[in-house]
Design an enzyme around this catalytic site. Sequence first.
Site, short mmCIF file in Angstrom:
data_model
loop_
_atom_site.label_atom_id
_atom_site.label_comp_id
_atom_site.label_asym_id
_atom_site.label_seq_id
_atom_site.Cartn_x
_atom_site.Cartn_y
_atom_site.Cartn_z
N ALA A 48 74.03 23.35 7.21
CA ALA A 48 74.98 24.04 8.07
C ALA A 48 74.31 24.38 9.39
O ALA A 48 73.10 24.52 9.47
CB ALA A 48 75.48 25.31 7.39
N ALA A 49 75.09 24.53 10.42
CA ALA A 49 74.54 24.77 11.76
C ALA A 49 73.67 26.03 11.81
O ALA A 49 72.67 26.06 12.50
CB ALA A 49 75.69 24.89 12.77
N CYS A 50 74.04 27.04 11.04
CA CYS A 50 73.27 28.29 11.09
C CYS A 50 71.92 28.18 10.39
O CYS A 50 71.13 29.10 10.45
CB CYS A 50 74.09 29.43 10.48
N SER A 51 71.64 27.06 9.73
CA SER A 51 70.35 26.93 9.05
C SER A 51 69.66 25.62 9.37
O SER A 51 68.82 25.17 8.63
CB SER A 51 70.55 27.04 7.54
N THR A 60 75.88 30.31 4.54
CA THR A 60 77.25 29.81 4.38
C THR A 60 77.42 29.09 3.06
O THR A 60 78.37 29.34 2.33
CB THR A 60 77.61 28.86 5.55
#
Length: 113
Positions: A48-51, A60
């Site tokens: 995911a973009a946040c990781s 997420t």
Amino acid sequence: MLLECPHMRINESIQNAPHILNISFDGIEGETLVLEADARGYAISSGAACSSEKRKPSRTLEALNVPEEATKGTVRISFGRHNTVDATADLASLVLETVKRLRKMRLYAQNAT
């Protein structure tokens, strides 16, 4: 087409962005799938973009209760106005073929030890 793939899950939530497909495949490494897609001209990413800079599962994916084994085989595909139906179908075929091949290789390696 991708729905034909066994041990696959689409990761979605109520707040899912309609132009992003987050999908997990058991038994593969998402990074390998990313490299295969890149070699054919498709830009997809793993996790995911946040990781994207981390090695552990994203918050997420954890919140969506994605099993840890499946998080390793997670890719994110974003679609935009320049994507065509033909290119999307080609990418789906590529992903399906690659997942099948990677699983066979993993099974072969496990049996060889």
